[in-house]
Design a protein around this motif. Structure first.
Motif: not given
Length: 443
Positions: A197, A233, A236-237, A240, A271-276, A368
């Motif tokens: 990511g 998808e 990760p990263g 953010p 967006s919540t999956h990575e606290e964005v 997801r």
């Protein structure tokens, strides 16, 4: 006439049956050829995760009208609220004489969307309308014009959202010229780019800074999970890092959660999956149980930067659609449909991965919650196999299971069942899909 409640898949005729074929002939004489249908069976009723057509066939719905009926077809809480509202009034136009339902939906969005900052919302009719207005808001608030979007993106069919969308055929071909000041950069496609990511974000940000300039950009618009582009998808990263860059450069970060929102991915919003926490979030589809409603929700200072009369529309936030949305949100809360989406994910992904290992024609399994996909390739390669994908979808349709395809290369089968779908129907539909893949893979 009392509707008959169906509880299982049942085929009385071939698919499509004679009554559907007759309707298809009528349609050909009056409906524009540019409007296509994935499966030309004509529906007379639907309940939960089942569709009943004019020939009496009962099909399992793995499409939810493209991620709309998250609460299931004809959810009682939605039906009851809609019936009650229709009996009181159907339309006044919120811009002329307002009503409480619009305010209630905005209050719900204030609480449900990511972030604890002060928010405002405005209601529209469709996802494309929401995305287009998010861009309007960002431009008004920043005084800038440029908008950044990504490879494989899909944002709608209006002139501006066609410009934001990546794929030409069928969405854009022949419809130009398109709105200016739209800039496309690479996104994150882990199966095909092999990047982490942060690595993918660095490439995108470098392109943005060198070719556009951060101080020229009003908004970065992206789907937290890309929909029509292939249920991609990001690694990760990625999200953010882009969100952080936007904050540092005064750029409005717009999350297009039209397809991912309202519990679809196992959280209220993807967006919540990575606290964005997006500055603006565009929603539609699953918000109102099948009625046309959309919204832009975001930071108060952004939405309030638009002067009186700058936002709105005759039908935006129609009272019947607002009633349906309040019923849908009630169901999502009471039945914890975010957890139901995770239940679906936990049931589907292991079976798709086992199928990939067994057949060798699935290059990637991803997704997801209840937004899941299998990307089909020619064995031993990453070359997309759109023909196989089409045959698999057709085989599922013939067996009474509605599945959809997507992807820039047309090689992805996507699964979007209602979040309320029973374990039994989910298992049965998956068995049909597995059989279709095994059968078609050897042809």
């Amino acid at each position: 006439m009392t509707a008959i409640t169906e509880t299982q898949r049942r085929l009385r005729t071939e698919i499509p049956g004679p009554a559907s074929r007759a309707l298809q002939e009528r349609r050909a004489g009056v409906v524009a050829a540019g409007v296509s249908s994935v499966l030309p069976v004509y529906i007379t009723s639907a309940e939960g995760g089942l569709l009943t057509d004019v020939d009496g066939n009962v099909l399992i719905d793995f499409g939810s009208g493209i991620a709309v009926t998250n609460v299931g077809h004809a959810a009682p809480a939605v039906v009851d609220r809609v019936r009650e509202q229709v009996g009181r009034f159907t339309h006044t136009c919120f811009m002329v004489t307002p009503y409480e339902g619009y305010v209630e939906v905005c209050e719900a969005l204030d609480k449900l969307t990511p972030g604890t900052h002060e928010k405002r919302s405005v209601l529209f009719n469709s996802g494309a309308e929401a995305v287009e207005n998010a861009v309007k808001i960002a431009r008004a608030a920043t005084g800038r014009q440029a908008v950044v979007v990504f490879d494989h993106a899909y944002h709608g069919r209006t002139n501006l959202t066609m410009a934001l969308t990546a794929k030409s055929i069928p969405y854009k071909h022949g419809f130009g010229p398109f709105a200016p000041e739209i800039y496309r950069v690479p996104g994150s496609y882990p199966y095909r780019d092999g990047l982490s990511g942060p690595e993918a974000a660095r490439i995108a940000i470098d392109r943005i800074e060198k070719q556009i300039g951060g101080d020229q950009i009003a908004a970065v618009v992206l789907e937290p999970v890309q929909g029509e582009g292939g249920f991609i998808e990001p690694a990760p990263g990625f999200l953010p890092a882009l969100s952080k860059w936007c904050t540092e450069n005064g750029v409005v970060f717009v999350a297009d959660e039209v397809q991912t929102g309202f519990c679809r991915t196992g959280e209220w919003f993807a967006s919540t999956h990575e606290e964005v926490v997006p500055d603006l979030i565009a929603t539609a589809k699953g918000i109102a149980g099948g009625l046309p409603l959309a919204a832009v929700t975001g930071r108060a200072e952004l939405l309030d930067a638009v002067g009186p009369g700058g936002l709105g529309g005759t039908y935006g936030g129609n009272p019947i659609a607002c009633a349906a949305a309040l019923g849908s949100i009630e169901v999502m809360r009471q039945e914890n449909l975010a957890a139901s989406a995770k239940r679906i994910e936990n049931a589907v992904l292991p079976r798709l991965r086992a199928l990939a290992e067994e057949t060798g024609v699935i290059g990637d399994v991803r997704g997801r919650g209840a937004m899941l996909a299998a990307e089909f390739v020619k064995p031993g390669t990453t070359e997309p196999d759109a023909d196989l994908t089409k045959r698999i979808a057709q085989a599922c349709h013939q067996a009474g299971v509605v599945v959809l395809t997507c992807g820039t290369y047309g090689n992805v089968v996507r699964l979007l069942p209602p979040l309320s779908l029973s374990t039994e129907l989910l298992d049965e539909g998956l068995s049909v899909l597995e059989h279709a893949v095994r059968t078609e893979a050897v042809k």
